[in-house]
Design a protein around this motif. Structure first.
Motif, PDB file in Angstrom:
ATOM      1  N   MET A   1      43.582  19.750 -47.318  1.00 36.53           N
ATOM      2  CA  MET A   1      42.412  19.908 -46.496  1.00 36.53           C
ATOM      3  C   MET A   1      42.685  20.743 -45.253  1.00 36.53           C
ATOM      4  O   MET A   1      41.756  21.296 -44.700  1.00 36.53           O
ATOM      5  N   ARG A   2      43.928  20.806 -44.831  1.00 39.29           N
ATOM      6  CA  ARG A   2      44.236  21.571 -43.627  1.00 39.29           C
ATOM      7  C   ARG A   2      44.175  23.071 -43.891  1.00 39.29           C
ATOM      8  O   ARG A   2      44.071  23.848 -42.958  1.00 39.29           O
ATOM      9  N   ILE A   3      44.254  23.487 -45.115  1.00 38.12           N
ATOM     10  CA  ILE A   3      44.271  24.914 -45.435  1.00 38.12           C
ATOM     11  C   ILE A   3      42.870  25.521 -45.445  1.00 38.12           C
ATOM     12  O   ILE A   3      42.711  26.733 -45.283  1.00 38.12           O
ATOM     13  N   VAL A   7      41.659  29.427 -44.516  1.00 39.54           N
ATOM     14  CA  VAL A   7      41.052  30.298 -45.524  1.00 39.54           C
ATOM     15  C   VAL A   7      39.727  30.852 -44.991  1.00 39.54           C
ATOM     16  O   VAL A   7      39.452  32.052 -45.104  1.00 39.54           O
ATOM     17  N   PHE A   8      38.929  29.992 -44.391  1.00 37.48           N
ATOM     18  CA  PHE A   8      37.667  30.455 -43.811  1.00 37.48           C
ATOM     19  C   PHE A   8      37.896  31.451 -42.673  1.00 37.48           C
ATOM     20  O   PHE A   8      37.178  32.443 -42.545  1.00 37.48           O
ATOM     21  N   ALA A   9      38.889  31.197 -41.863  1.00 36.93           N
ATOM     22  CA  ALA A   9      39.204  32.118 -40.765  1.00 36.93           C
ATOM     23  C   ALA A   9      39.668  33.462 -41.317  1.00 36.93           C
ATOM     24  O   ALA A   9      39.293  34.527 -40.806  1.00 36.93           O
ATOM     25  N   ALA A  10      40.468  33.437 -42.369  1.00 35.29           N
ATOM     26  CA  ALA A  10      40.931  34.684 -42.981  1.00 35.29           C
ATOM     27  C   ALA A  10      39.767  35.458 -43.591  1.00 35.29           C
ATOM     28  O   ALA A  10      39.681  36.693 -43.447  1.00 35.29           O
ATOM     29  N   LEU A  11      38.867  34.761 -44.259  1.00 35.55           N
ATOM     30  CA  LEU A  11      37.699  35.418 -44.822  1.00 35.55           C
ATOM     31  C   LEU A  11      36.803  35.998 -43.729  1.00 35.55           C
ATOM     32  O   LEU A  11      36.270  37.104 -43.864  1.00 35.55           O
ATOM     33  N   LEU A  12      36.664  35.257 -42.648  1.00 36.36           N
ATOM     34  CA  LEU A  12      35.880  35.751 -41.519  1.00 36.36           C
ATOM     35  C   LEU A  12      36.508  37.007 -40.924  1.00 36.36           C
ATOM     36  O   LEU A  12      35.808  37.973 -40.587  1.00 36.36           O
ATOM     37  N   LEU A  13      37.817  37.019 -40.808  1.00 36.74           N
ATOM     38  CA  LEU A  13      38.516  38.209 -40.300  1.00 36.74           C
ATOM     39  C   LEU A  13      38.340  39.400 -41.239  1.00 36.74           C
ATOM     40  O   LEU A  13      38.163  40.539 -40.786  1.00 36.74           O
TER      41      LEU A  13
END
Length: 92
Positions: A1-3, A7-13
């Protein structure tokens, strides 16, 4: 769950990077704006030239003064009762 947040932050970037540097990004928009400015300047010049040409055509259709002026300047023609005086440049 911590990942999941990472993943969302990477997709947002990735999405943000595409917005800034992709096909529709800021550099592309800036280059298109400069092209638009140049094209508008060329259009304004062409519009002014067209207006001058339309005025000249109207003068040629309606008046004889411009035809006489063209004949005098381009062909050296004079009226029967006129005297042609040519002044050489630099002579006094």
């Amino acid at each position: 769950m911590r990942i999941v947040p990472f993943v969302f932050a990477a997709l947002l970037l990735l999405v943000h990077a595409e917005l800034w540097f992709g096909k529709g990004g800021v550099p592309h928009v800036m280059s298109l704006r400069s092209e638009l400015t140049e094209q508008r300047a060329r259009n304004d010049e062409a519009r002014a030239r067209n207006e001058r040409l339309m005025a000249e055509v109207a003068d040629l259709k309606d008046g004889v003064e411009i035809v006489e002026e063209r004949a005098r300047l381009d062909m050296g023609m004079i009226k029967p009762d006129e005297v042609l005086v040519v002044v050489a440049p630099g002579s006094r």
